[in-house]
Write a protein that holds these residues in place. Structure first.
Motif, PDB file in Angstrom:
ATOM      1  N   PHE A 121     -39.007  99.419  55.775  1.00 29.98           N
ATOM      2  CA  PHE A 121     -38.241 100.478  54.911  1.00 29.98           C
ATOM      3  C   PHE A 121     -39.429 100.946  54.069  1.00 29.98           C
ATOM      4  O   PHE A 121     -40.646 100.529  53.672  1.00 29.98           O
ATOM      5  N   CYS A 122     -39.400 102.445  53.917  1.00 29.59           N
ATOM      6  CA  CYS A 122     -40.188 103.119  52.948  1.00 29.59           C
ATOM      7  C   CYS A 122     -39.861 103.070  51.540  1.00 29.59           C
ATOM      8  O   CYS A 122     -38.438 103.081  51.332  1.00 29.59           O
ATOM      9  N   GLY A 123     -40.403 102.852  50.610  1.00 29.66           N
ATOM     10  CA  GLY A 123     -40.305 102.713  49.399  1.00 29.66           C
ATOM     11  C   GLY A 123     -40.032 104.044  48.874  1.00 29.66           C
ATOM     12  O   GLY A 123     -40.686 105.100  48.804  1.00 29.66           O
ATOM     13  N   THR A 124     -38.776 104.172  47.678  1.00 28.65           N
ATOM     14  CA  THR A 124     -38.642 105.239  47.323  1.00 28.65           C
ATOM     15  C   THR A 124     -39.995 105.975  46.395  1.00 28.65           C
ATOM     16  O   THR A 124     -40.235 107.189  46.169  1.00 28.65           O
ATOM     17  N   ASN A 125     -40.690 105.024  45.681  1.00 27.97           N
ATOM     18  CA  ASN A 125     -41.849 105.566  45.021  1.00 27.97           C
ATOM     19  C   ASN A 125     -43.269 104.989  45.914  1.00 27.97           C
ATOM     20  O   ASN A 125     -44.318 105.125  45.312  1.00 27.97           O
ATOM     21  N   GLY A 126     -43.080 105.126  46.940  1.00 26.73           N
ATOM     22  CA  GLY A 126     -44.186 105.155  47.989  1.00 26.73           C
ATOM     23  C   GLY A 126     -44.434 103.474  48.611  1.00 26.73           C
ATOM     24  O   GLY A 126     -43.584 102.657  48.024  1.00 26.73           O
ATOM     25  N   GLY A 127     -45.141 103.313  49.554  1.00 30.32           N
ATOM     26  CA  GLY A 127     -45.425 102.149  50.155  1.00 30.32           C
ATOM     27  C   GLY A 127     -44.324 101.819  51.436  1.00 30.32           C
ATOM     28  O   GLY A 127     -43.465 102.676  51.472  1.00 30.32           O
ATOM     29  N   ILE A 128     -44.836 100.816  52.026  1.00 25.40           N
ATOM     30  CA  ILE A 128     -43.887 100.205  53.010  1.00 25.40           C
ATOM     31  C   ILE A 128     -43.586  98.772  52.780  1.00 25.40           C
ATOM     32  O   ILE A 128     -44.365  97.982  52.429  1.00 25.40           O
ATOM     33  N   TYR A 129     -42.292  98.295  53.204  1.00 24.41           N
ATOM     34  CA  TYR A 129     -41.986  97.131  52.753  1.00 24.41           C
ATOM     35  C   TYR A 129     -41.529  96.169  53.807  1.00 24.41           C
ATOM     36  O   TYR A 129     -40.608  97.234  54.759  1.00 24.41           O
ATOM     37  N   ALA A 130     -41.378  95.076  53.883  1.00 21.88           N
ATOM     38  CA  ALA A 130     -40.823  94.218  55.039  1.00 21.88           C
ATOM     39  C   ALA A 130     -39.829  93.335  54.477  1.00 21.88           C
ATOM     40  O   ALA A 130     -40.114  92.663  53.490  1.00 21.88           O
ATOM     41  N   LEU A 131     -38.712  93.637  55.013  1.00 23.10           N
ATOM     42  CA  LEU A 131     -37.472  92.669  54.817  1.00 23.10           C
ATOM     43  C   LEU A 131     -37.228  91.565  55.578  1.00 23.10           C
ATOM     44  O   LEU A 131     -37.080  92.009  56.887  1.00 23.10           O
ATOM     45  N   SER A 132     -37.417  90.279  55.442  1.00 21.43           N
ATOM     46  CA  SER A 132     -37.017  89.311  56.150  1.00 21.43           C
ATOM     47  C   SER A 132     -35.594  89.069  56.636  1.00 21.43           C
ATOM     48  O   SER A 132     -34.878  88.925  55.367  1.00 21.43           O
ATOM     49  N   SER A 192     -47.892  97.632  52.699  1.00 23.05           N
ATOM     50  CA  SER A 192     -48.854  98.713  53.072  1.00 23.05           C
ATOM     51  C   SER A 192     -48.372  99.562  51.719  1.00 23.05           C
ATOM     52  O   SER A 192     -47.331  99.876  51.281  1.00 23.05           O
ATOM     53  N   ASP A 193     -49.805 100.104  51.213  1.00 21.98           N
ATOM     54  CA  ASP A 193     -49.657 101.071  50.080  1.00 21.98           C
ATOM     55  C   ASP A 193     -49.461 102.474  50.758  1.00 21.98           C
ATOM     56  O   ASP A 193     -49.028 103.635  50.181  1.00 21.98           O
ATOM     57  N   TYR A 194     -49.550 102.392  52.402  1.00 25.13           N
ATOM     58  CA  TYR A 194     -49.514 103.883  52.838  1.00 25.13           C
ATOM     59  C   TYR A 194     -47.860 104.347  52.702  1.00 25.13           C
ATOM     60  O   TYR A 194     -47.101 103.421  52.967  1.00 25.13           O
ATOM     61  N   THR A 195     -47.574 105.588  52.830  1.00 20.35           N
ATOM     62  CA  THR A 195     -46.290 106.257  52.379  1.00 20.35           C
ATOM     63  C   THR A 195     -46.189 106.905  53.674  1.00 20.35           C
ATOM     64  O   THR A 195     -47.013 108.162  54.056  1.00 20.35           O
ATOM     65  N   ALA A 196     -44.806 107.034  54.211  1.00 15.31           N
ATOM     66  CA  ALA A 196     -44.462 107.742  55.149  1.00 15.31           C
ATOM     67  C   ALA A 196     -43.103 108.483  54.887  1.00 15.31           C
ATOM     68  O   ALA A 196     -42.289 108.065  53.945  1.00 15.31           O
ATOM     69  N   ASP A 197     -42.592 109.335  55.789  1.00 15.25           N
ATOM     70  CA  ASP A 197     -40.987 109.852  55.841  1.00 15.25           C
ATOM     71  C   ASP A 197     -40.321 108.935  56.639  1.00 15.25           C
ATOM     72  O   ASP A 197     -39.125 108.850  56.081  1.00 15.25           O
ATOM     73  N   THR A 218     -45.163 116.514  47.777  1.00 16.56           N
ATOM     74  CA  THR A 218     -44.226 116.850  46.708  1.00 16.56           C
ATOM     75  C   THR A 218     -43.003 115.719  46.500  1.00 16.56           C
ATOM     76  O   THR A 218     -42.599 115.834  45.488  1.00 16.56           O
ATOM     77  N   ASP A 219     -42.798 115.177  47.511  1.00 12.46           N
ATOM     78  CA  ASP A 219     -41.932 113.830  47.568  1.00 12.46           C
ATOM     79  C   ASP A 219     -42.437 112.620  46.736  1.00 12.46           C
ATOM     80  O   ASP A 219     -41.656 111.833  46.334  1.00 12.46           O
ATOM     81  N   TYR A 220     -43.743 112.591  46.578  1.00 14.70           N
ATOM     82  CA  TYR A 220     -44.330 111.449  46.118  1.00 14.70           C
ATOM     83  C   TYR A 220     -45.564 111.716  45.170  1.00 14.70           C
ATOM     84  O   TYR A 220     -46.618 111.643  45.533  1.00 14.70           O
ATOM     85  N   LYS A 270     -46.330 110.721  42.314  1.00 13.90           N
ATOM     86  CA  LYS A 270     -47.184 109.707  41.710  1.00 13.90           C
ATOM     87  C   LYS A 270     -48.062 108.694  42.688  1.00 13.90           C
ATOM     88  O   LYS A 270     -48.737 107.952  42.143  1.00 13.90           O
ATOM     89  N   VAL A 271     -47.996 109.162  43.834  1.00 17.43           N
ATOM     90  CA  VAL A 271     -48.462 108.547  44.933  1.00 17.43           C
ATOM     91  C   VAL A 271     -49.889 109.102  45.328  1.00 17.43           C
ATOM     92  O   VAL A 271     -50.021 110.092  45.207  1.00 17.43           O
ATOM     93  N   ASP A 272     -51.197 107.919  45.428  1.00 18.65           N
ATOM     94  CA  ASP A 272     -52.453 108.571  45.648  1.00 18.65           C
ATOM     95  C   ASP A 272     -52.224 109.323  47.050  1.00 18.65           C
ATOM     96  O   ASP A 272     -51.877 108.792  47.941  1.00 18.65           O
ATOM     97  N   LYS A 273     -52.759 110.639  47.101  1.00 19.27           N
ATOM     98  CA  LYS A 273     -52.735 111.476  48.144  1.00 19.27           C
ATOM     99  C   LYS A 273     -53.181 110.762  49.512  1.00 19.27           C
ATOM    100  O   LYS A 273     -53.027 111.062  50.508  1.00 19.27           O
ATOM    101  N   SER A 274     -54.382 109.927  49.147  1.00 24.65           N
ATOM    102  CA  SER A 274     -55.071 109.391  50.420  1.00 24.65           C
ATOM    103  C   SER A 274     -54.276 108.231  51.126  1.00 24.65           C
ATOM    104  O   SER A 274     -54.645 107.961  52.268  1.00 24.65           O
ATOM    105  N   PHE A 275     -52.752 107.877  50.233  1.00 23.27           N
ATOM    106  CA  PHE A 275     -52.231 107.000  51.111  1.00 23.27           C
ATOM    107  C   PHE A 275     -50.833 107.561  51.807  1.00 23.27           C
ATOM    108  O   PHE A 275     -49.980 107.084  52.182  1.00 23.27           O
ATOM    109  N   ILE A 276     -50.962 108.998  51.666  1.00 23.16           N
ATOM    110  CA  ILE A 276     -49.549 109.726  52.065  1.00 23.16           C
ATOM    111  C   ILE A 276     -49.964 110.337  53.439  1.00 23.16           C
ATOM    112  O   ILE A 276     -50.819 110.921  53.507  1.00 23.16           O
TER     113      ILE A 276
END
Length: 395
Positions: free
Chosen positions: A286-297, A307-312, A329-331, A333-339
């Motif tokens: 899943f994409c985090g609301t405040n950026g990043g990617i999360y894995a749920l077991s 990952s710190d990378y952020t996707a739509d 504009t949706d993120y 507070k996230v470092d632009k290099s990770f968007i």
């Protein structure tokens, strides 16, 4: 920089009637104090609900989730996707061959769905339509509307899906920007529900929401049978999805899940954009609301930032996790290099999971959960490592 740190789900399940639990806002989950890099707590098992399952499912059966996506695969393994610079592209499965299917000024493409080997359905926005869908016949090189009928000819169409010979879509928004859910076949077009915000298909059911309430509709019954599932009645429902046997939904502040088999519900330690998720085996991303990617077991309920990378949006196909571009504009507070912003990128799923799964002896039993000692002990200092970088895919 991403560190090898694991954000572990804190769960305190309520032992009560399933529908009563769904109607109330979950009690806040207690957890150990958070450090700057780690949030950890003991996982508490939930007793099965005495009220039974939310819907009738076979726990061991793998159900497909059908919803709009920026990426789709046909039966030959070829990939179709929405390009960053506009247009629909095809990537051949057996080579690096790439071809442009369609492009045009004034069109913004947001979804693609392979209906058949030579037919794809594409969602787009334009000056004329807020949202609409067309079908490309790649063999005959023709284009046709995805929805038939004069009454829909000049109407915006939202969230259109094809399933077992029928077309399901949203149209006719009311003053609250809620829609009528339709089912269209060659024989007829009929209304299924009014006041709908979003929907998807899972197994043999359509799931949709009306305001803060979530419903299912069993497609095999005639007439189709609607069932109330649950409600986030004290908060605004911002999205929901199903992965494994779990229904996840987000409010303006939190993300919760309930298990269709055992019942009860729990709160995740951070808010996720649950509508932007993908499943691979026993893991969901899943994409985090405040950026990043999360894995749920899906076995343990443990949530891990991978990952710190952020996707739509995310999509899992063929051992890869694909990332679609996000708006900066949706993120804010996230470092632009990770968007992700200039096209579709991808990670190998195995590379992402290698960050969180412990090394296993080849003769040991396979387990995707963390050891008990890792769950309860304090985390030692770890060396900073270079974060995984996704590779560019297509155009």
């Amino acid at each position: 920089m991403l560190k090898k740190s694991v954000v572990i789900l804190a769960v305190l399940s309520l032992i009560c009637s399933l529908f009563a639990s769904c109607k109330r806002e979950p009690t806040p989950v207690s957890s150990l104090p958070a450090t700057s890099n780690n949030v950890s707590s003991q996982i508490t098992s939930s007793e099965p609900s005495t009220s039974g399952s939310l819907i009738d499912i076979e726990p061991e059966k793998e159900y497909a989730l059908v919803r709009n996506s920026f990426l789709s695969q046909n039966q030959n393994g070829d990939l179709f996707y929405c390009g960053a610079s506009g247009g629909i592209y095809k990537q051949l499965a057996d080579s690096n061959g790439l071809s442009k299917i369609y492009s045009g000024n004034g069109y913004e493409f947001f979804s693609v769905d392979c209906i058949e080997e030579d037919r794809i359905c594409v969602g787009f926005k334009s000056d004329k339509f807020e949202s609409n869908y067309i079908i490309f016949n790649l063999k005959d090189k023709t284009v046709e509307p995805a929805v038939a009928g004069e009454e829909f000819k000049s109407t915006s169409i939202y969230s259109l899906l094809h399933y077992e010979g029928a077309t399901y879509f949203l149209a006719d928004p009311d003053r609250y920007n809620r829609y009528t859910l339709y089912k269209q076949t060659a024989e007829e077009t009929k209304e299924l529900a009014k006041g709908v915000n979003e929907f998807f298909i899972w197994g043999e059911n359509i799931f949709y929401n009306i305001g803060n309430e979530i419903y299912s509709l069993y497609l095999k019954s005639e007439p189709a049978k609607n069932e109330y599932i649950c409600s986030a009645e004290y908060s605004y429902l911002s999205g929901f999805t199903i992965t494994g046997n779990m229904l996840l939904y987000s409010t303006e502040n939190d993300t919760y899940f309930t298990n269709f088999v055992s019942g009860g519900y729990s709160k995740l330690p951070m808010r996720l954009n649950v509508w932007a998720g993908a499943k691979s085996g026993k893991w969901a991303f899943f994409c985090g609301t405040n950026g990043g990617i999360y894995a749920l077991s899906l076995e343990t309920g443990i949530l891990t930032k991978v990952s710190d990378y952020t996707a739509d949006g995310l999509e899992c196909i063929g051992g890869y996790l694909y990332l679609s571009p996000a708006k900066e504009t949706d993120y804010p507070k996230v470092d632009k290099s990770f968007i992700i912003s200039d096209g579709i990128y991808r990670f190998a799923v195995a590379d992402l999971l290698s960050q969180i799964e412990p090394e296993k002896d080849e003769n040991a039993d396979v387990s995707s959960s963390l050891s008990q000692s890792e769950l309860t002990s304090s985390s030692p200092a770890v060396e900073e490592v270079e974060p995984l970088k996704p590779e560019k895919f297509g155009r």
